[in-house]
Scaffold this active site. Structure first.
Site, PDB file in Angstrom:
ATOM      1  N   LYS A 154       0.814  -1.216   0.000  1.00 61.43           N
ATOM      2  CA  LYS A 154       0.000   0.000   0.000  1.00 61.43           C
ATOM      3  C   LYS A 154       0.853   1.273   0.000  1.00 61.43           C
ATOM      4  O   LYS A 154       2.055   1.233   0.242  1.00 61.43           O
ATOM      5  CB  LYS A 154      -0.944  -0.003   1.208  1.00 61.43           C
TER       6      LYS A 154
HETATM    7  C1  LIG Z   1     -10.108  -2.951  -1.044  1.00 61.49           C
HETATM    8  C2  LIG Z   1      -9.345  -3.670   0.017  1.00 61.49           C
HETATM    9  N1  LIG Z   1      -9.967  -3.970   1.170  1.00 61.49           N
HETATM   10  C3  LIG Z   1      -9.328  -4.594   2.160  1.00 61.49           C
HETATM   11  C4  LIG Z   1      -8.000  -4.961   2.046  1.00 61.49           C
HETATM   12  C5  LIG Z   1      -7.403  -5.736   3.161  1.00 61.49           C
HETATM   13  O1  LIG Z   1      -6.245  -5.226   3.667  1.00 61.49           O
HETATM   14  P1  LIG Z   1      -5.282  -6.098   4.560  1.00 61.49           P
HETATM   15  O2  LIG Z   1      -4.441  -6.911   3.629  1.00 61.49           O
HETATM   16  O3  LIG Z   1      -4.496  -5.066   5.322  1.00 61.49           O
HETATM   17  O4  LIG Z   1      -6.100  -6.948   5.469  1.00 61.49           O
HETATM   18  C6  LIG Z   1      -7.304  -4.657   0.878  1.00 61.49           C
HETATM   19  C7  LIG Z   1      -5.892  -4.949   0.676  1.00 61.49           C
HETATM   20  O5  LIG Z   1      -5.300  -5.926   0.743  1.00 61.49           O
HETATM   21  C8  LIG Z   1      -7.995  -4.015  -0.170  1.00 61.49           C
HETATM   22  O6  LIG Z   1      -7.379  -3.749  -1.330  1.00 61.49           O
END
Ligand SMILES: Cc1ncc(COP(=O)(O)O)c(C=O)c1O
Length: 373
Positions: free
Chosen positions: A184
């Site tokens: 990110k």
């Molecule tokens: C749209 C979206 N929602 C949720 C997530 C979940 O993030 P994480 O990997 O930090 O749990 C991500 C990324 O991976 C995402 O792109």
């Protein structure tokens, strides 16, 4: 020639110094959670929110919020057909029903109309995703949810730094979530944040985050989750956050770099920035016009043969084995999601991407388009 990476962070000496301080000093007394609390406070303020809770990742932030809202068996939650699975998975964790709605062909997010088409008496919430940094019609969605008594949740995991009519992504809905995954714009390796304004909801989420401990006691009054952040992780996030404008500007520079090099080609739809929106473009994605006859598989294969990386645009979730491989049904339900996803790819946007790499990528895309694949 340097390898072109799809994603990856921009870490400077500043981050190194701040994390070193957390490693050396951030363990005792008030210092044990200093970076967590400071990062939470400043991140909330920057978004015009009252509260922030850091979590181990964004998926757990969504889960925490759904649990705090009391969403469970018998309830329905609407999500976009096209998103990363993390937007939807916590609905299943809560044993509620996942309902997929179609996306818009221009900005690739839900619309008030596609949400309205999926509302039933069981609908409790809609998780609206600011996909790839793009912003949906938040005015229309907010109005619809208020009229129909549905909770809106903003999944702004991919939109840190985007703006809709001057309001930051992360300020919409009853709560919003961010991801600080390694890929990110702002990273802590793994990490997430939940933003809220409501006092009671905040207290409930805080309680659920740490084993259901009654505030100010050592008593556990419910069996809940352990979704606590830690100081070193927060120190890295805090240091990155102090450079937020620089990070977002670099992402926008990469996106502009692709577009300006290929401006003469017709039929390419990049992350849009309609009037009233500033797009922080976590990841540049490009949809090939139907007339070009290029599928995402064609594009990834041909670019791969030229030694250039790319990734598939998010697959329609209903087509995935995880959701029962219901491709035929999903295509009828949400045809735009299936169509857009079949003709779109993501291109590299690691912070290491430079002019020379943009030249190479643009050259590859140009070749792909001219050969018609
Ligand atoms: C749209 C979206 N929602 C949720 C997530 C979940 O993030 P994480 O990997 O930090 O749990 C991500 C990324 O991976 C995402 O792109």
């Amino acid at each position: 020639m340097m390898e072109i990476y799809m994603s990856g962070p921009w870490i400077t000496e500043h981050e190194e110094k701040v994390v070193l301080d957390a490693v050396r000093n951030g363990w005792y007394g008030e210092k044990a959670y200093w970076y967590v609390e400071t990062f939470e406070r400043e991140f909330a303020a920057w978004h015009g929110r009252k509260y922030a809770l850091m979590t181990p990742n964004c998926t757990s932030a969504i889960h925490l919020l759904l649990a705090a809202l009391g969403i469970g068996p018998g309830d329905e939650v609407i999500v976009p057909e096209c998103t990363w699975i993390a937007s939807a998975a916590p609905i299943t964790y809560q044993r509620a029903k996942t309902v997929f709605a179609d996306i818009d062909p221009e900005h690739w997010c839900l619309t008030p109309e596609t949400i309205a088409a999926r509302i039933t008496p069981q609908t409790k919430a809609v998780i609206v995703v600011d996909l790839y940094g793009n912003m949906p019609d938040w005015d229309g969605i907010t109005k619809l949810c208020a009229e129909r008594g549905i909770v809106a949740i903003e999944d702004s995991a991919e939109a840190l730094g985007s703006l809709y009519k001057g309001v930051r992504a992360g300020k919409f809905g009853v709560g919003s979530v961010f991801s600080f995954h390694r890929t990110k714009t702002l990273t802590t390796g793994e990490g997430g944040m939940l933003l809220l304004d409501d006092d009671k909801l905040f207290e409930r989420c805080k309680f659920l985050r740490d084993h259901g401990r009654a505030p100010g006691t050592w008593y556990n009054t419910e069996v809940t989750f352990k979704y606590m952040p830690f100081n070193m992780q927060a120190a890295l996030g805090y240091a990155q956050f102090q450079r937020i404008n620089e990070l977002v500007e670099r992402k926008r520079w990469i996106w502009r770099g692709y577009k300006s090099r290929l401006v003469d080609l017709n039929g390419l739809l990049w992350n849009p920035e309609p009037s009233g929106v500033t797009n922080s473009v976590w990841c540049p994605a490009v949809v090939f016009d139907e007339g070009l006859g290029i599928t995402k598989e064609d594009a990834m294969r041909d670019l791969g043969e030229m030694g250039l990386p790319s990734r598939p645009f998010f697959y329609p979730l209903s087509s995935l084995p995880a959701f029962g491989s219901r491709g035929e049904w999903g295509q009828q339900q949400n045809p735009i999601s299936y169509s857009v996803s079949s003709r779109a790819i993501n291109v590299p946007s690691a912070f290491t991407v430079d002019d020379e790499q943009l030249d190479r990528m643009a050259g590859g895309l140009r070749k792909l388009i001219s050969s018609g694949s």
